[in-house]
Structure formats: C-alpha cells, structure tokens
Design an enzyme around this catalytic site. Structure first.
Site, PDB file in Angstrom:
ATOM      1  N   ASP A   7       0.830  -1.207   0.000  1.00 42.28           N
ATOM      2  CA  ASP A   7       0.000   0.000   0.000  1.00 42.28           C
ATOM      3  C   ASP A   7       0.863   1.254   0.000  1.00 42.28           C
ATOM      4  O   ASP A   7       1.997   1.242   0.459  1.00 42.28           O
ATOM      5  CB  ASP A   7      -0.906   0.021   1.244  1.00 42.28           C
ATOM      6  CG  ASP A   7      -1.891  -1.128   1.267  1.00 42.28           C
ATOM      7  OD1 ASP A   7      -2.489  -1.420   0.213  1.00 42.28           O
ATOM      8  OD2 ASP A   7      -2.049  -1.740   2.342  1.00 42.28           O
ATOM      9  N   ASP A  35       1.822  20.157  12.291  1.00 43.95           N
ATOM     10  CA  ASP A  35       1.481  20.310  13.703  1.00 43.95           C
ATOM     11  C   ASP A  35      -0.025  20.099  13.802  1.00 43.95           C
ATOM     12  O   ASP A  35      -0.797  20.935  13.339  1.00 43.95           O
ATOM     13  CB  ASP A  35       1.872  21.707  14.182  1.00 43.95           C
ATOM     14  CG  ASP A  35       1.493  21.986  15.618  1.00 43.95           C
ATOM     15  OD1 ASP A  35       0.781  21.158  16.244  1.00 43.95           O
ATOM     16  OD2 ASP A  35       1.888  23.051  16.124  1.00 43.95           O
ATOM     17  N   ASN A  62      -3.138   8.837  15.128  1.00 38.76           N
ATOM     18  CA  ASN A  62      -2.212   8.375  16.155  1.00 38.76           C
ATOM     19  C   ASN A  62      -1.359   9.518  16.704  1.00 38.76           C
ATOM     20  O   ASN A  62      -0.466   9.277  17.508  1.00 38.76           O
ATOM     21  CB  ASN A  62      -1.317   7.262  15.590  1.00 38.76           C
ATOM     22  CG  ASN A  62      -0.576   6.519  16.677  1.00 38.76           C
ATOM     23  OD1 ASN A  62      -1.125   6.220  17.724  1.00 38.76           O
ATOM     24  ND2 ASN A  62       0.690   6.248  16.442  1.00 38.76           N
ATOM     25  N   TYR A 128      -4.101  14.228  29.561  1.00 38.98           N
ATOM     26  CA  TYR A 128      -3.885  13.094  28.671  1.00 38.98           C
ATOM     27  C   TYR A 128      -4.998  12.061  28.833  1.00 38.98           C
ATOM     28  O   TYR A 128      -5.579  11.593  27.851  1.00 38.98           O
ATOM     29  CB  TYR A 128      -2.517  12.461  28.964  1.00 38.98           C
ATOM     30  CG  TYR A 128      -2.194  11.282  28.080  1.00 38.98           C
ATOM     31  CD1 TYR A 128      -1.816  11.479  26.752  1.00 38.98           C
ATOM     32  CD2 TYR A 128      -2.259   9.982  28.554  1.00 38.98           C
ATOM     33  CE1 TYR A 128      -1.515  10.408  25.922  1.00 38.98           C
ATOM     34  CE2 TYR A 128      -1.954   8.913  27.744  1.00 38.98           C
ATOM     35  CZ  TYR A 128      -1.594   9.123  26.430  1.00 38.98           C
ATOM     36  OH  TYR A 128      -1.308   8.041  25.619  1.00 38.98           O
ATOM     37  N   LYS A 132      -7.710  10.953  25.940  1.00 38.11           N
ATOM     38  CA  LYS A 132      -7.746   9.569  25.485  1.00 38.11           C
ATOM     39  C   LYS A 132      -9.092   8.915  25.805  1.00 38.11           C
ATOM     40  O   LYS A 132      -9.570   8.085  25.043  1.00 38.11           O
ATOM     41  CB  LYS A 132      -6.585   8.762  26.085  1.00 38.11           C
ATOM     42  CG  LYS A 132      -5.229   9.225  25.560  1.00 38.11           C
ATOM     43  CD  LYS A 132      -5.174   9.154  24.036  1.00 38.11           C
ATOM     44  CE  LYS A 132      -3.860   9.612  23.483  1.00 38.11           C
ATOM     45  NZ  LYS A 132      -3.753   9.391  22.031  1.00 38.11           N
TER      46      LYS A 132
END
Length: 135
Positions: A7, A35, A62, A128, A132
């Site tokens: 790919d 960024d 990600n 964080y 998440k």
C-alpha cells in the site's frame, strides 16, 4: 504493515528529523511536516495526503502528546488546553478533513488510537487521560 502489503502510506509529524528517519527506514513512505494543533496545517496536510496518494482509503489517527504530569491544582491551564488541542481536537480535525476522501474511496476506514489512560486514568495525568477517554 501497510507498506509491506504494497500500500501507499503517508504520514506526518512535527519532527522533521523523525520524518527523515522514517522515510529512510521505510522506502516509499510519503511524509510531510504538520502540527496537528494547527488547523491550517491539518487542512493542508490532508489535502497533500489525498493528492500524493490519489485519495484516502484508511485514516489512522495516532498523533498526540503526553502533556504535563501534575495534580489538577498545580496544572497550568495552557498545558491542559495544549494536550486537548493536539490529542482531541487535532484528531477531530484530521478526521473531518479526511472524511470526504474516505467516502469517495467507497471503502473508507478510520482507526483512532487511544490509550489505557483513557480507560483507567493515570494519577497526575488528567489532560492526557481526559483526551484519550474522549477518543
């Protein structure tokens, strides 16, 4: 794995040296600086990815930062906002701009990486863990 399967793969990072290293390690990898805390850079990056790849079939979200390690009472609000801007809003904006290309592909797939921090939380890692969990 995508490259090994034949790919075309496009990735971005804020670190030019890391991108150079990745491109050297994985021949054929297409890269650009971006960024994901900057709306204009995100829009340009997604357009560049679609152009270089001839469309977008799979989006893997990600990008992210860990942010500060501090109790809420000691946390700088600007640091809180920075983590959410990159980890959460950046993911939203990349996805938003990629969706028209994913629809056009007819087989679009979005993979969004989270963390155990989003499920269980970590002490002194509120920005964080919050980002998440939201993902």
């Amino acid at each position: 794995a995508f490259l090994a399967a034949g790919d075309s793969v496009f990735t971005c990072d804020i670190d030019a040296k890391a991108l150079e290293g990745a491109a050297a390690e994985f021949p054929g990898l297409k890269t650009t600086l971006c960024d994901v805390g900057d709306r204009d850079q995100i829009e340009a990056m997604v357009a560049d990815a679609a152009n270089q790849l001839g469309g977008i079939d799979v989006l893997v979200n990600n990008a992210g930062i860990g942010g500060p390690t501090a109790s809420i009472q000691d946390l700088d609000p600007d640091e809180w906002e920075k983590v959410l801007k990159i980890d959460l809003t950046g993911t939203f904006l990349v996805t938003k701009h990629a969706i028209p290309h994913l629809i056009k592909s007819g087989n679009g797939c979005i993979i969004t990486m989270s963390s155990a921090a989003g499920r269980f939380g970590y002490p002194n890692r509120s920005p964080y863990s919050t980002a998440k969990w939201a993902l």
